[in-house]
Design a protein around this motif. Structure first.
Motif, PDB file in Angstrom:
ATOM      1  N   ARG A  18       0.864  -1.174   0.000  1.00  0.00           N
ATOM      2  CA  ARG A  18       0.000   0.000   0.000  1.00  0.00           C
ATOM      3  C   ARG A  18       0.904   1.228   0.000  1.00  0.00           C
ATOM      4  NH1 ARG A  18      -5.393   0.620   3.509  1.00  0.00           N
ATOM      5  NH2 ARG A  18      -6.076   2.566   2.591  1.00  0.00           N
ATOM      6  N   PHE A  19       0.559   2.192  -0.833  1.00  0.00           N
ATOM      7  CA  PHE A  19       1.360   3.408  -0.911  1.00  0.00           C
ATOM      8  C   PHE A  19       1.230   4.226   0.367  1.00  0.00           C
ATOM      9  CE2 PHE A  19       0.866   2.301  -5.346  1.00  0.00           C
ATOM     10  CZ  PHE A  19       2.107   2.601  -5.875  1.00  0.00           C
ATOM     11  N   ASP A  20       2.278   4.953   0.695  1.00  0.00           N
ATOM     12  CA  ASP A  20       2.296   5.859   1.846  1.00  0.00           C
ATOM     13  C   ASP A  20       1.925   7.266   1.396  1.00  0.00           C
ATOM     14  OD1 ASP A  20       3.133   3.943   3.683  1.00  0.00           O
ATOM     15  OD2 ASP A  20       5.249   4.282   3.226  1.00  0.00           O
ATOM     16  N   LEU A  24      -1.657   9.226  -1.836  1.00  0.00           N
ATOM     17  CA  LEU A  24      -1.709   7.891  -2.433  1.00  0.00           C
ATOM     18  C   LEU A  24      -2.144   6.785  -1.481  1.00  0.00           C
ATOM     19  CD1 LEU A  24       1.529   7.969  -4.618  1.00  0.00           C
ATOM     20  CD2 LEU A  24      -0.828   8.239  -5.372  1.00  0.00           C
ATOM     21  N   ALA A  25      -2.542   7.108  -0.281  1.00  0.00           N
ATOM     22  CA  ALA A  25      -2.876   6.098   0.727  1.00  0.00           C
ATOM     23  C   ALA A  25      -4.064   5.225   0.325  1.00  0.00           C
ATOM     24  CB  ALA A  25      -3.153   6.763   2.071  1.00  0.00           C
ATOM     25  N   HIS A  26      -4.849   5.660  -0.635  1.00  0.00           N
ATOM     26  CA  HIS A  26      -6.014   4.899  -1.096  1.00  0.00           C
ATOM     27  C   HIS A  26      -5.636   3.828  -2.115  1.00  0.00           C
ATOM     28  CE1 HIS A  26      -5.331   7.770  -4.295  1.00  0.00           C
ATOM     29  NE2 HIS A  26      -6.072   7.012  -5.080  1.00  0.00           N
ATOM     30  N   ARG A  27      -4.348   3.760  -2.461  1.00  0.00           N
ATOM     31  CA  ARG A  27      -3.910   2.947  -3.585  1.00  0.00           C
ATOM     32  C   ARG A  27      -2.945   1.845  -3.160  1.00  0.00           C
ATOM     33  NH1 ARG A  27      -0.988   5.717  -8.686  1.00  0.00           N
ATOM     34  NH2 ARG A  27      -0.285   3.723  -9.455  1.00  0.00           N
ATOM     35  N   GLY A  28      -3.115   0.653  -3.749  1.00  0.00           N
ATOM     36  CA  GLY A  28      -2.207  -0.451  -3.523  1.00  0.00           C
ATOM     37  C   GLY A  28      -1.666  -0.959  -4.847  1.00  0.00           C
ATOM     38  N   GLN A  29      -0.565  -1.705  -4.794  1.00  0.00           N
ATOM     39  CA  GLN A  29       0.076  -2.234  -5.999  1.00  0.00           C
ATOM     40  C   GLN A  29       0.400  -3.706  -5.795  1.00  0.00           C
ATOM     41  OE1 GLN A  29       0.950  -0.504  -8.939  1.00  0.00           O
ATOM     42  NE2 GLN A  29       1.518  -2.511  -9.755  1.00  0.00           N
ATOM     43  N   ILE A  30      -0.116  -4.542  -6.668  1.00  0.00           N
ATOM     44  CA  ILE A  30       0.278  -5.956  -6.680  1.00  0.00           C
ATOM     45  C   ILE A  30       1.613  -6.025  -7.399  1.00  0.00           C
ATOM     46  CG2 ILE A  30      -0.270  -8.249  -7.582  1.00  0.00           C
ATOM     47  CD1 ILE A  30      -3.247  -7.495  -7.239  1.00  0.00           C
ATOM     48  N   TRP A  31       2.604  -6.618  -6.761  1.00  0.00           N
ATOM     49  CA  TRP A  31       3.933  -6.653  -7.354  1.00  0.00           C
ATOM     50  C   TRP A  31       4.356  -8.045  -7.806  1.00  0.00           C
ATOM     51  CZ3 TRP A  31       7.127  -9.880  -4.778  1.00  0.00           C
ATOM     52  CH2 TRP A  31       6.898 -10.084  -3.428  1.00  0.00           C
ATOM     53  N   GLY A  32       3.593  -9.058  -7.496  1.00  0.00           N
ATOM     54  CA  GLY A  32       3.976 -10.389  -7.944  1.00  0.00           C
ATOM     55  C   GLY A  32       2.919 -11.420  -7.626  1.00  0.00           C
ATOM     56  N   MET A  33       2.809 -12.393  -8.513  1.00  0.00           N
ATOM     57  CA  MET A  33       1.857 -13.490  -8.318  1.00  0.00           C
ATOM     58  C   MET A  33       2.480 -14.748  -8.909  1.00  0.00           C
ATOM     59  SD  MET A  33      -1.896 -13.784  -8.232  1.00  0.00           S
ATOM     60  CE  MET A  33      -2.776 -15.298  -8.269  1.00  0.00           C
ATOM     61  N   ILE A  34       2.376 -15.837  -8.170  1.00  0.00           N
ATOM     62  CA  ILE A  34       2.925 -17.101  -8.654  1.00  0.00           C
ATOM     63  C   ILE A  34       2.055 -18.256  -8.181  1.00  0.00           C
ATOM     64  CG2 ILE A  34       4.485 -17.395  -6.688  1.00  0.00           C
ATOM     65  CD1 ILE A  34       6.528 -18.531  -8.784  1.00  0.00           C
ATOM     66  N   ALA A  51      -8.705 -13.508  -2.148  1.00  0.00           N
ATOM     67  CA  ALA A  51      -8.459 -13.247  -0.723  1.00  0.00           C
ATOM     68  C   ALA A  51      -7.740 -11.918  -0.536  1.00  0.00           C
ATOM     69  CB  ALA A  51      -7.647 -14.388  -0.114  1.00  0.00           C
ATOM     70  N   LEU A  52      -6.807 -11.607  -1.418  1.00  0.00           N
ATOM     71  CA  LEU A  52      -6.110 -10.325  -1.332  1.00  0.00           C
ATOM     72  C   LEU A  52      -7.078  -9.167  -1.563  1.00  0.00           C
ATOM     73  CD1 LEU A  52      -3.664  -8.457  -1.173  1.00  0.00           C
ATOM     74  CD2 LEU A  52      -3.324  -8.872  -3.603  1.00  0.00           C
ATOM     75  N   ILE A  53      -7.941  -9.293  -2.564  1.00  0.00           N
ATOM     76  CA  ILE A  53      -8.921  -8.242  -2.847  1.00  0.00           C
ATOM     77  C   ILE A  53      -9.839  -8.042  -1.639  1.00  0.00           C
ATOM     78  CG2 ILE A  53     -10.914  -7.642  -4.284  1.00  0.00           C
ATOM     79  CD1 ILE A  53      -9.387  -9.115  -6.606  1.00  0.00           C
ATOM     80  N   THR A  59      -9.449  -3.003   4.536  1.00  0.00           N
ATOM     81  CA  THR A  59      -8.533  -1.967   5.021  1.00  0.00           C
ATOM     82  C   THR A  59      -8.880  -0.593   4.461  1.00  0.00           C
ATOM     83  OG1 THR A  59      -6.916  -2.241   3.236  1.00  0.00           O
ATOM     84  CG2 THR A  59      -6.669  -3.656   5.195  1.00  0.00           C
ATOM     85  N   GLY A  60      -9.935  -0.514   3.639  1.00  0.00           N
ATOM     86  CA  GLY A  60     -10.347   0.759   3.071  1.00  0.00           C
ATOM     87  C   GLY A  60      -9.602   1.150   1.815  1.00  0.00           C
ATOM     88  N   LEU A  61      -8.859   0.237   1.238  1.00  0.00           N
ATOM     89  CA  LEU A  61      -8.121   0.518   0.007  1.00  0.00           C
ATOM     90  C   LEU A  61      -9.110   0.796  -1.119  1.00  0.00           C
ATOM     91  CD1 LEU A  61      -5.063   0.442  -0.697  1.00  0.00           C
ATOM     92  CD2 LEU A  61      -5.483  -1.776  -1.700  1.00  0.00           C
ATOM     93  N   GLY A  62      -8.922   1.879  -1.846  1.00  0.00           N
ATOM     94  CA  GLY A  62      -9.848   2.268  -2.903  1.00  0.00           C
ATOM     95  C   GLY A  62      -9.450   1.777  -4.282  1.00  0.00           C
ATOM     96  N   GLN A  63      -8.152   1.599  -4.520  1.00  0.00           N
ATOM     97  CA  GLN A  63      -7.664   1.153  -5.822  1.00  0.00           C
ATOM     98  C   GLN A  63      -6.580   0.106  -5.619  1.00  0.00           C
ATOM     99  OE1 GLN A  63      -6.113   4.431  -8.072  1.00  0.00           O
ATOM    100  NE2 GLN A  63      -8.037   5.548  -8.057  1.00  0.00           N
ATOM    101  N   LEU A  64      -6.582  -0.876  -6.501  1.00  0.00           N
ATOM    102  CA  LEU A  64      -5.556  -1.910  -6.496  1.00  0.00           C
ATOM    103  C   LEU A  64      -5.050  -2.034  -7.924  1.00  0.00           C
ATOM    104  CD1 LEU A  64      -4.185  -3.912  -4.587  1.00  0.00           C
ATOM    105  CD2 LEU A  64      -6.013  -5.532  -5.069  1.00  0.00           C
ATOM    106  N   HIS A  65      -3.770  -1.772  -8.124  1.00  0.00           N
ATOM    107  CA  HIS A  65      -3.174  -1.760  -9.459  1.00  0.00           C
ATOM    108  C   HIS A  65      -2.269  -2.974  -9.638  1.00  0.00           C
ATOM    109  CE1 HIS A  65      -4.142   2.549 -10.433  1.00  0.00           C
ATOM    110  NE2 HIS A  65      -4.395   2.502  -9.135  1.00  0.00           N
TER     111      HIS A  65
END
Length: 87
Positions: A18-20, A24-34, A51-53, A59-65
């Motif tokens: 999650r960005f600090d 940008l606190a409303h935004r998260g970034q998926i960095w890897g999936m396997i 499950a991640l979504i 947690t109140g995250l508004g966007q997931l990139h």
């Protein structure tokens, strides 16, 4: 976040952050999936990413990139089925 099989073996995992900062606190970034090669096609990716979504929503995250190569049609299909849109 990961998925563990009945034998205790890790079948799949996804990482995100999650960005600090206020802007940008409303935004998260998926960095890897396997997903373990032997476990593919069993819904592991859908379960782990779902499950991640769910966790991100609590947690109140508004966007997931995330980013994915245009050649990876299976992943793109999964992401779109889970509600991600291209931009």
């Amino acid at each position: 976040m990961g998925g563990i099989g009945p034998d205790g073996r890790l079948l799949g995992a996804v990482g995100y952050f999650r960005f600090d900062g206020l802007a940008l606190a409303h935004r998260g970034q998926i960095w890897g999936m396997i997903v373990d090669h032997a476990a593919r096609g069993q819904g592991i990716a859908r379960a782990v990413l779902g499950a991640l979504i769910d966790h991100a929503r609590t947690t109140g995250l508004g966007q997931l990139h995330l980013g994915v190569g245009t050649y990876n049609r299976a992943a793109i299909g999964l992401y779109e089925r889970l509600g991600f849109v291209r931009y």
